[in-house]
Motif scaffolding. Structure first.
Motif, PDB file in Angstrom:
ATOM      1  N   GLN A  44      18.632  51.310   3.226  1.00 15.77           N
ATOM      2  CA  GLN A  44      17.704  50.945   2.158  1.00 15.77           C
ATOM      3  C   GLN A  44      16.626  49.973   2.621  1.00 15.77           C
ATOM      4  O   GLN A  44      15.564  49.896   2.019  1.00 15.77           O
ATOM      5  N   LEU A  98      13.000  51.054   2.988  1.00 11.06           N
ATOM      6  CA  LEU A  98      12.173  51.277   1.806  1.00 11.06           C
ATOM      7  C   LEU A  98      11.225  50.107   1.555  1.00 11.06           C
ATOM      8  O   LEU A  98      10.358  50.191   0.695  1.00 11.06           O
ATOM      9  N   ASP A 118      19.722  58.172   5.429  1.00  9.55           N
ATOM     10  CA  ASP A 118      19.184  58.700   4.170  1.00  9.55           C
ATOM     11  C   ASP A 118      20.300  59.009   3.171  1.00  9.55           C
ATOM     12  O   ASP A 118      20.113  58.861   1.960  1.00  9.55           O
ATOM     13  N   ARG A 122      14.296  55.829  -7.393  1.00 10.33           N
ATOM     14  CA  ARG A 122      13.310  56.894  -7.187  1.00 10.33           C
ATOM     15  C   ARG A 122      13.484  57.556  -5.831  1.00 10.33           C
ATOM     16  O   ARG A 122      13.402  58.777  -5.709  1.00 10.33           O
ATOM     17  N   GLU A 123      13.729  56.755  -4.800  1.00 10.89           N
ATOM     18  CA  GLU A 123      13.915  57.334  -3.467  1.00 10.89           C
ATOM     19  C   GLU A 123      15.179  58.190  -3.435  1.00 10.89           C
ATOM     20  O   GLU A 123      15.195  59.264  -2.837  1.00 10.89           O
ATOM     21  N   HIS A 183      14.482  61.419  -5.088  1.00 14.70           N
ATOM     22  CA  HIS A 183      13.617  62.215  -4.223  1.00 14.70           C
ATOM     23  C   HIS A 183      14.430  62.906  -3.116  1.00 14.70           C
ATOM     24  O   HIS A 183      14.145  64.045  -2.751  1.00 14.70           O
TER      25      HIS A 183
END
Length: 188
Positions: free
Chosen positions: A129, A132, A107, A91-92, A95
């Motif tokens: 990561q 997150l 990122d 999902r990230e 996004h």
């Protein structure tokens, strides 16, 4: 006589123009019908997609809806997370993908790893990561899946043969290539 000839030529030209115009119309009509049909099909698909998304997610925009409805089937969970680890990283990544060119290196790592459903636990700090998750969740993941460690000394006996191969390679790459042979084994 010359006036008649000019009139005839003018009529012929007008007739050709009318014919060309009708041919274009004849060809154009099926294209327009096909285009209208395709637009109708796309509208129907779009309406079906919207109704499917609204049933599965209550987000405001369609891109947010598709991101939040994306579920991975990894069945890996940590304390405090209702979604699986794969779902969180995917999902990230989804996004972040629209802003790829303006992302920093951390990122971009989240994006490229997440789109491929890869969790990289090699970072001990909360980089890439790791950011997150909460520190305790990251530690829980690293404890459950410790990084593999390899005994590099086990391969030291290969260093000497590899260095001689490397020397041969370095000498060959700086020399011109040998002449190529054709199908019959003769030099070309």
């Amino acid at each position: 006589m010359s006036d008649d000839k000019e009139n005839i030529e003018e009529e012929i030209n007008e007739s050709r123009e009318r014919t060309n115009k009708r041919v274009r119309q004849f060809v154009q009509i099926p294209f327009e019908r096909e285009a209208e049909h395709q637009v109708a099909v796309l509208k129907e698909k779009s309406e079906n997609d919207k109704s499917g998304l609204s049933a599965s997610s209550s987000s405001s925009s369609s891109s947010d809806s598709s991101i939040s409805s994306n579920l991975e089937d990894d069945k890996v969970y940590v304390n405090g997370c209702s979604a699986s680890i794969g779902t969180i990283i995917k999902r990230e990544a989804l996004h972040l993908r629209q802003r790829y060119h303006s992302l920093d290196i951390q990122d971009k790592a989240i994006l490229s790893l997440g789109l491929n459903s890869i969790l990289d636990l090699s970072f001990s700090k909360l980089d890439a990561q790791g950011k997150l998750f909460e520190r305790s969740q990251w530690k829980q993941l690293r404890d459950r899946y410790p990084p593999k460690k390899y005994n590099v000394d086990y391969y030291t006996h290969l260093l000497k043969p590899l260095s001689s191969i490397r020397g041969i390679y370095d000498r060959k790459k700086s020399s011109p290539p040998p002449p190529s042979k054709n199908l019959f084994g003769n030099n070309s």
